[in-house]
Motif scaffolding. Structure first.
Motif, mmCIF file in Angstrom:
data_model
loop_
_atom_site.group_PDB
_atom_site.id
_atom_site.type_symbol
_atom_site.label_atom_id
_atom_site.label_comp_id
_atom_site.label_asym_id
_atom_site.label_seq_id
_atom_site.Cartn_x
_atom_site.Cartn_y
_atom_site.Cartn_z
ATOM 1 N N GLY A 10 9.762 8.259 3.836
ATOM 2 C CA GLY A 10 9.589 8.640 2.441
ATOM 3 C C GLY A 10 9.132 7.465 1.617
ATOM 4 O O GLY A 10 8.681 6.448 2.152
ATOM 5 N N SER A 11 9.245 7.627 0.309
ATOM 6 C CA SER A 11 8.840 6.588 -0.631
ATOM 7 C C SER A 11 10.070 5.990 -1.293
ATOM 8 O O SER A 11 10.990 6.718 -1.676
ATOM 9 C CB SER A 11 7.909 7.178 -1.682
ATOM 10 O OG SER A 11 6.732 7.673 -1.085
ATOM 11 N N GLN A 13 11.424 2.290 -3.696
ATOM 12 C CA GLN A 13 11.049 1.069 -4.381
ATOM 13 C C GLN A 13 11.527 -0.140 -3.587
ATOM 14 O O GLN A 13 12.494 -0.057 -2.807
ATOM 15 C CB GLN A 13 11.645 1.048 -5.787
ATOM 16 C CG GLN A 13 10.975 2.016 -6.747
ATOM 17 C CD GLN A 13 11.434 1.806 -8.176
ATOM 18 O OE1 GLN A 13 12.597 1.569 -8.433
ATOM 19 N NE2 GLN A 13 10.499 1.916 -9.110
ATOM 20 N N THR A 87 7.381 -4.370 0.195
ATOM 21 C CA THR A 87 6.104 -3.650 0.219
ATOM 22 C C THR A 87 5.404 -3.825 1.566
ATOM 23 O O THR A 87 4.693 -2.925 2.024
ATOM 24 C CB THR A 87 5.188 -4.129 -0.907
ATOM 25 O OG1 THR A 87 5.026 -5.550 -0.811
ATOM 26 C CG2 THR A 87 5.779 -3.772 -2.269
ATOM 27 N N THR A 90 5.641 -1.131 4.337
ATOM 28 C CA THR A 90 4.893 0.123 4.251
ATOM 29 C C THR A 90 4.073 0.321 5.523
ATOM 30 O O THR A 90 3.283 -0.544 5.908
ATOM 31 C CB THR A 90 3.966 0.113 3.032
ATOM 32 O OG1 THR A 90 4.762 0.091 1.847
ATOM 33 C CG2 THR A 90 3.076 1.348 3.025
ATOM 34 N N GLN A 121 5.927 8.438 7.745
ATOM 35 C CA GLN A 121 5.405 7.480 6.774
ATOM 36 C C GLN A 121 6.531 6.874 5.943
ATOM 37 O O GLN A 121 7.398 7.591 5.433
ATOM 38 C CB GLN A 121 4.406 8.160 5.839
ATOM 39 C CG GLN A 121 3.864 7.281 4.733
ATOM 40 C CD GLN A 121 2.922 6.209 5.234
ATOM 41 O OE1 GLN A 121 2.030 6.490 6.044
ATOM 42 N NE2 GLN A 121 3.085 4.990 4.756
ATOM 43 N N VAL A 122 6.491 5.558 5.813
ATOM 44 C CA VAL A 122 7.393 4.836 4.915
ATOM 45 C C VAL A 122 6.517 4.083 3.917
ATOM 46 O O VAL A 122 5.643 3.306 4.306
ATOM 47 C CB VAL A 122 8.287 3.847 5.679
ATOM 48 C CG1 VAL A 122 9.060 2.966 4.706
ATOM 49 C CG2 VAL A 122 9.250 4.604 6.589
ATOM 50 N N THR A 123 6.743 4.341 2.649
ATOM 51 C CA THR A 123 5.974 3.697 1.593
ATOM 52 C C THR A 123 6.936 2.977 0.660
ATOM 53 O O THR A 123 7.848 3.592 0.107
ATOM 54 C CB THR A 123 5.147 4.712 0.812
ATOM 55 O OG1 THR A 123 4.272 5.409 1.712
ATOM 56 C CG2 THR A 123 4.320 4.013 -0.258
ATOM 57 N N VAL A 124 6.727 1.682 0.510
ATOM 58 C CA VAL A 124 7.567 0.874 -0.367
ATOM 59 C C VAL A 124 6.705 0.361 -1.509
ATOM 60 O O VAL A 124 5.680 -0.289 -1.279
ATOM 61 C CB VAL A 124 8.194 -0.305 0.394
ATOM 62 C CG1 VAL A 124 9.150 -1.078 -0.518
ATOM 63 C CG2 VAL A 124 8.930 0.192 1.636
ATOM 64 N N SER A 125 7.120 0.657 -2.727
ATOM 65 C CA SER A 125 6.358 0.254 -3.898
ATOM 66 C C SER A 125 7.140 -0.759 -4.714
ATOM 67 O O SER A 125 8.369 -0.831 -4.642
ATOM 68 C CB SER A 125 6.011 1.474 -4.744
ATOM 69 O OG SER A 125 7.203 2.134 -5.150
#
Length: 126
Positions: A10-11, A13, A87, A90, A121-125
């Protein structure tokens, strides 16, 4: 034939946490080693962490102290607890397995991971 299915991506921070789970069918104990790989856009797939049937673990330098790999032989699952995400983490994360080989009365473990999940999917913002 064994099937591997990842979940938990997932997404999040930067600084957050995620737990990835790989469900193995039929039995995780059929495998001498399990691992998590990741592939970021434009980069080669890299080994993030692995665990042997004896419980020995390895971690990429970039994730040491932040990620923890574990295996549940009853639930037939492999997990990757990821904390303090950055980040640079990701990527698409893949579950991988090495199945025990039995030949001439002897069990052996392959050198390479031969079974793969579809990835999560791994998304780091920021």
């Amino acid at each position: 034939q064994a099937q591997l299915a990842e979940s938990g991506g997932g997404s999040v921070q930067a600084g957050g946490s995620l737990k990835l789970t790989c469900t193995v069918f039929p039995y995780i104990v059929d495998h001498c080693a399990m691992g998590w790989y990741r592939q970021a856009p434009g980069k080669e797939r890299e080994l993030v962490s692995s665990i042997s049937s004896g419980g020995s673990t390895t971690y990429a330098e970039s994730v040491k102290g932040r990620f923890t790999i574990s295996q549940d032989n009853v639930k037939n699952t492999l997990s990757l607890q990821m904390t303090n995400l950055k980040t640079d983490d990701t990527a698409v994360y893949y579950c991988a397995a090495k199945r025990w080989r039995f030949n001439s009365g002897t069990y052996s473990c392959p050198t390479e991971f031969g079974r793969w999940g579809q990835g999560t999917q791994v998304t780091v913002s920021e």
